[in-house]
Design a protein around this motif. Structure first.
Motif: not given
Ligand code: PLP
Length: 423
Positions: A19-22, A255-260
């Motif tokens: 979810g954070e990725e998005q 952004g995906i990496v940051r959320g992962q």
């Protein structure tokens, strides 16, 4: 237990989003940083450097791109800057892990070098320090080594380092599969003179694609940032003194990496539980799991794998692109088990086919603990004396469904299907 196919496929290892990725992607859209510049890139670089315990991390388009630039850096340090249009490793041999994904090896060829494959050890399924010693006896002039940590299990980093130091060789560490794994308490990604990680879709955390160069050298970080963005000089116009690449990570992917990243430890815990459950569930079969040194290392358990005991192998014959086997009571083989896994709508995979067995690298040297492995390639398991460890693990091993969204109930079905193969 009833063995029936899963309605929804159970993958080998698929992305797990939270979810954070998005949110971070949305932020990139809202601020219009739809580019290879932006907060997601800066933040994920910082977070990875902190996690690994190094000075800096440089976000790139893939782990392969990171390996290419790492190998180029090492090459220039050893041999100087090549003429434009020439690889920095032309005419040079480079020692390299043999049982790995070909992305570990290809960048050596991008730079014109010749990979010399070093055989695998049974202890960790990584590069054998003994075979490496042998390789330095045969090729004392070699100054560069590329090692991978297979399936998330650290190799014998200290022993390999000691051997390389003795011979004045540099290490490029491919930690693409082992993010979060530790060896003697240190994160992998810290053991090379130049190290890299990957965020490919099936890795333990992902950006859909992407990778990072990991370093303690500000100068190297600067160089990789520059090379990866077309090697612009600091001038009012596009000024170029060096060959450039378009290898920078996109701020959307970042952004995906940051959320992962905050979920790495959670993914490792899930993967470890899967590994332990297989170990327990398969303990009465004539098989073993991919091994690690319990005293020195804590893998990230990216993929659970198994190896069939020699005397429990049924006949299996592999050609270049096809395979045959003959089922036998009490015995099995990777192909039979992979078929059984696929029949329940799950995904397994053969072990990485060793590089020295690949048609593209068939004429490259291959060094085993006994010396020149090419001279011995016909002495195979039938003879009783196994000389080619990589070939043997490829023959008897396989990767099991290791997706962190697989439920214990689903895993029990996978285990039951494997057991059935040995009936
Ligand atoms: C995935 C992987 C790579 C390459 O990473 P990409 O991000 O897919 O380019 C390199 N080495 C190993 C061992 C890998 O598993």
């Amino acid at each position: 237990m009833e063995i029936k196919p899963f309605e929804k496929k159970v993958y080998l290892s698929s992305p797990t989003m939270h979810g954070e990725e998005q949110e971070f992607i949305r932020e990139a859209f809202e601020t219009n940083w739809i580019s290879t510049v932006g907060a997601n890139i800066n933040e994920s670089e910082k977070m990875i450097a902190e996690k690994i315990g190094c000075k800096d991390a440089v976000a790139l388009s893939s782990g392969t791109a990171a390996l290419h630039l790492a190998i180029k850096l090492a090459g220039e340090r050893l041999y100087g800057q090549p003429k434009v249009g020439h690889g920095v490793l032309e005419g040079k041999k480079v020692f390299c892990s043999d049982m790995t994904f070909d992305a570990t090896v290809n960048p050596i060829a991008y730079e014109g070098g010749e990979a010399v494959f070093i055989d695998t050890e049974y202890d960790t399924w990584n590069m054998s320090p003994k075979a490496l010693e042998k390789a330095f006896e045969i090729y004392p002039e070699v100054k560069l080594l590329v090692i991978a940590h297979l399936y998330g299990t650290p190799g014998k980093a200290d022993e390999i380092r000691a051997i390389c130091d003795k011979h004045g060789a540099l290490i490029v560490e491919d930690a693409a599969e082992s993010l979060g794994a530790t060896y003697k308490g240190r994160q992998t990604g810290n053991f090379g003179d130049y190290s890299i990680i990957s965020f490919n879709g099936n890795k333990i955390i992902t950006g859909s694609s992407g990778g990072m160069f990991i370093t303690n050298s500000e100068e190297d970080a600067h160089k990789v940032r520059k090379w990866s963005t077309q090697a612009r000089e600091d001038a009012p116009w596009y000024q170029h003194e060096e060959l450039g690449f378009n290898y920078r990570m996109s701020n959307i992917i970042a952004g995906i990496v940051r959320g992962q990243i905050p979920h790495l430890e959670e993914h490792i815990a899930q993967k470890k539980a899967i590994y332990m459950r297989y170990k327990e569930g398969l303990k009465d079969l004539p098989v073993s799991m991919n091994p690690f040194d319990e005293k020195k290392s804590e893998p990230n358990f990216w993929l659970s794998c198994m190896l069939i005991d020699k005397d429990a192998m049924c006949k299996q014959v592999r050609g270049e692109k096809d395979v045959l086997y003959a089922s036998e009571p009490g015995k099995s083989c990777p192909t039979e088990i992979l078929d059984a896994i696929s029949a329940i709508n799950a995904e397994g995979r053969p072990i990485w086919k060793p590089m020295h067995m690949q048609p593209i690298y068939r004429s490259n040297p291959f060094i085993t603990e006994q010396g020149n492995g090419r001279a011995r390639s016909n002495a195979y398991i039938d003879e009783g004396a196994i000389l080619d460890v990589g070939m043997d693990i490829f023959e008897r091993g396989l990767c099991l469904p290791s997706d962190n969204k697989m439920t214990p109930e689903q895993q029990d079905v996978v285990i039951a299907a494997i057991k059935k193969c040995f009936e």
